[in-house]
Design an enzyme around this catalytic site. Structure first.
Site, mmCIF file in Angstrom:
data_model
loop_
_atom_site.group_PDB
_atom_site.id
_atom_site.type_symbol
_atom_site.label_atom_id
_atom_site.label_comp_id
_atom_site.label_asym_id
_atom_site.label_seq_id
_atom_site.Cartn_x
_atom_site.Cartn_y
_atom_site.Cartn_z
ATOM 1 N N GLY A 339 10.689 -1.434 -20.043
ATOM 2 C CA GLY A 339 11.159 -0.261 -20.788
ATOM 3 C C GLY A 339 10.034 0.756 -20.958
ATOM 4 O O GLY A 339 9.228 0.947 -20.042
ATOM 5 N N GLY A 340 9.946 1.338 -22.119
ATOM 6 C CA GLY A 340 8.923 2.359 -22.380
ATOM 7 C C GLY A 340 7.516 1.832 -22.175
ATOM 8 O O GLY A 340 6.632 2.564 -21.695
ATOM 9 N N GLU A 363 -1.235 1.487 7.294
ATOM 10 C CA GLU A 363 -1.251 0.495 8.383
ATOM 11 C C GLU A 363 0.129 0.340 9.011
ATOM 12 O O GLU A 363 0.612 -0.759 9.258
ATOM 13 C CB GLU A 363 -1.835 -0.837 7.900
ATOM 14 C CG GLU A 363 -3.325 -0.690 7.578
ATOM 15 C CD GLU A 363 -4.098 -1.982 7.569
ATOM 16 O OE1 GLU A 363 -3.723 -2.906 8.296
ATOM 17 O OE2 GLU A 363 -5.093 -2.025 6.837
ATOM 18 N N SER A 366 6.898 1.855 6.955
ATOM 19 C CA SER A 366 8.058 0.952 7.120
ATOM 20 C C SER A 366 8.871 1.364 8.342
ATOM 21 O O SER A 366 9.415 0.517 9.060
ATOM 22 C CB SER A 366 8.933 0.984 5.868
ATOM 23 O OG SER A 366 8.288 0.299 4.816
#
Lengths: 379, 248
Positions: A339-340, A363, A366
């Site tokens: 959360g926060g 490197e 994707s």
């Protein structure tokens, strides 16, 4: 089929874990925040032999197998990926190529100090206009008889400033395209080399990423790695192994974030119970655990193939793709579970999320991994 | 000079302890074993003494009484820097039994200085070192925080409010406390590689009586839930301490 680690593997994993917890965790937030290079930490990493762990003992390395390397990279990356990438580049991109293709003189002069971690190496392939398309090298290495004259600019160089030894890729015979590229070992303090300012990055801010400029730099002929025109092939072969390192780094980032999220979910209460007892959080953690385990198998499989002397380029591309995507997903969920608190620096997960992003890019992005994998399907 | 460091093989300190066989035996499934933290510090100090060119320590040996399971722990000690390891092949029943086994070994093998951690982090018996000194008729010095082997052998020990320095002669048993070394060493890659070639000798146990038997283990009661009291309602805190916790 054997899923057991050896006693030695576990000892290396534990050593890396102890090192990460004891030496890297203190100050990691500040080093990242202020982009402070981890000088002391790298020195200790060298003393323990991690910087040259893959190099054979004949050349002052640790003589460890790639499985050990995956385990060590995971543990170090759980805590500090800036340090992990320094280790990965030195081991798999620089030392590997010199050990595999270098002359005895090159190994004696350059490999041994890097294996001992006394000197750091850098891999200078990327250029302002040659990232994913590494064939279009603009840096030139003109054959001057007894030396090459190197001119050009290299970008995004990990260890750009801290390295003493560069492996530089440059075009010697433009007409031969990528078959005209040479790989040269260049000492970083050679006249004509200048290093650009530290890149102000999103993550892994403590590792020193720089541009490196070459202006009429003389490199002796005996510093060429491999045969004339072998440079591009060397780059691709180095990256095949490098991907195991970065995949393991991504795995470590993911498992580090997962461990923090699991602990937090068992402590933090909402609506009268620990949040792990809310199914929506429990299922997130289950998904994270499954993907991390799968990424781990990919990394270990690629490492095992490499250790067995079998082709591993396809497996390492799969490992890099899957582990990097997993790191991004898992770290994002870890921030969500926090959360926060996940959005502030003290809880580490926001840093891990920023680090994860880079594993999808460097490197080989994707997307490049998908090209490598899909081409492999047709072989 | 030769140093022997007694090594206890204990569960990692984060282990969730469970028992089996009617709560008479530790359930060791899934446990990660480590060198007892006090013993690890003792080993670190022993290695520092060996590395210090100013004294004559030329061998650091580690010894453990245990089954084959403990060999991973001994090999870690070798990777950290010990020269050789001895495993006495016996189930460590209690402190008397362990000390007796090590004493049998010491009768045949001479060591000048024996380090033993002040306690082990599993059963916390705090007895092996003292019993070993007694068996061997050596001086045994407890709560040792430093061992200096310069011209005279001077041992520092922690006492309430300060420290005591004791001059002694070899052989002796130093029962060490935290502070004997700054922090345990992490094995290096080279150390791990060299550990493969170092001797790990397994010797049969001596025929010694086992004098005690565990009847039952009990885990402490789970901690109750923590109640948070608003700082502005101190009277509520007093009320709870008085009537619920009954400590006032």
């Amino acid at each position: 089929m054997n899923f057991e680690f050896t006693e030695e593997h576990l000892m290396i994993r534990d050593a890396a874990r102890d090192f990460a917890q004891r030496e890297l965790l203190p100050g990691v937030i500040e080093r990242d925040d202020k982009a402070i290079y981890p000088t002391e930490q790298v020195k200790k990493l060298a003393e323990l032999g991690f910087l040259g762990m893959l190099v054979g003992s004949k050349y002052d390395g640790g003589g460890m197998d790639t499985i050990s390397y995956v385990l060590a990279m995971e543990e170090i990356s759980k805590v500090d990926s800036s340090v992990a990438v320094i280790m990965s580049v030195n081991n798999s991109l620089v030392c590997w190529g010199v050990e595999k293709y270098g002359t005895e003189e090159q190994k004696e002069k350059y490999l041994k100090p890097m294996a001992r971690g006394e000197k750091i190496g850098a891999f200078l392939l990327s250029e302002p206009e040659a990232g994913s398309d590494a064939t279009s090298q603009r840096t030139t290495a003109i054959d001057m008889g007894d030396h090459y004259l190197v001119n050009g600019t290299k970008n995004w160089i990990t260890n750009g400033k801290s390295a003493s030894t560069y492996i530089v890729f440059a075009q010697t015979h433009k007409e031969l395209k990528h078959r005209g590229i040479n790989a040269l070992i260049v000492e970083a303090d050679t006249e004509g080399i200048s290093v650009g300012p530290h890149e102000n990055k999103m993550g892994m801010r403590a590792s020193d990423t720089h541009s490196v400029m070459f202006n009429n730099v003389k490199v002796p002929k005996e510093n060429r790695l491999g045969e004339e025109g072998f440079g591009f092939k060397l780059a691709m072969k180095s990256l095949e192994g490098g991907r195991i390192g970065i995949a393991s780094q991504a795995l470590g980032i993911a498992s580090g974030a997962y461990e923090l999220a699991l602990k937090y979910a068992q402590e933090r209460k909402a609506f009268g119970k620990e949040i792990i007892n809310h199914q929506v959080i429990a299922f997130k953690l289950a998904d994270m655990a499954v993907e991390i385990e799968a990424a781990r198998y990919f990394c270990l499989k690629a490492a095992w193939l490499k250790d067995q002397g079998k082709p591993y380029g396809h497996a390492s591309a799969m490992a890099k793709l899957y582990a990097a995507e997993t790191a991004m997903k898992v770290t994002t969920e870890a921030v969500q579970i926090h959360g926060g608190y996940g959005y502030v620096k003290e809880y580490h997960v926001e840093r891990l999320m920023r680090e994860a992003k880079l594993t999808q890019i460097y490197e080989g992005t994707s997307e490049i991994q998908k090209i490598v994998i899909s081409r492999g399907l047709m072989d | 000079m030769k140093i022997l460091v007694c090594i206890s093989n204990v569960p990692d300190t984060t282990t969730k302890v469970k028992f089996k066989e009617d709560n008479t035996l530790l359930d060791d499934s899934g446990i990660q074993w480590i060198i007892n933290p006090w013993d690890e510090l003792a080993l670190t100090r022993a290695l520092e003494l060996k590395e210090d060119a100013g004294n004559s320590v030329n061998e650091v040996c580690v010894i453990n009484v245990g089954g084959s399971l403990t060999e991973a722990t001994l090999r870690k000690a070798l990777a950290i820097g010990a020269d050789k390891a001895i495993r006495i092949d016996a189930c460590p029943s209690d402190a008397y039994h362990v000390a007796g086994q090590i004493a049998e070994y010491l009768k045949e093998n001479v060591y000048d200085l024996i380090f033993s951690g002040i306690e082990s982090s599993d059963y916390n018996g705090s007895s092996v070192g003292a019993m070993l000194a007694e068996f061997m008729n050596y001086s045994g010095i407890s709560s040792v925080t430093n061992v200096n082997l310069d011209d005279d052998i001077v041992v520092s020990r922690a006492i309430p409010g300060g420290k005591q320095m004791i001059k002694t002669e070899t052989p002796f048993v130093a029962i060490v406390q935290k502070g004997i070394a700054k922090e345990p060493r992490i094995p290096s890659m080279r150390g791990i590689m060299m550990a493969r070639k170092k001797p790990l000798e397994v010797i049969p146990a001596a025929e010694l009586p086992v004098l005690t038997q565990t009847v039952k283990f009990e885990l402490p009661q789970a901690k109750g839930t923590c109640k948070m009291i608003d700082p502005e309602h101190v009277e509520q805190l007093v009320e709870l301490l008085k009537n619920e916790a009954k400590v006032l």
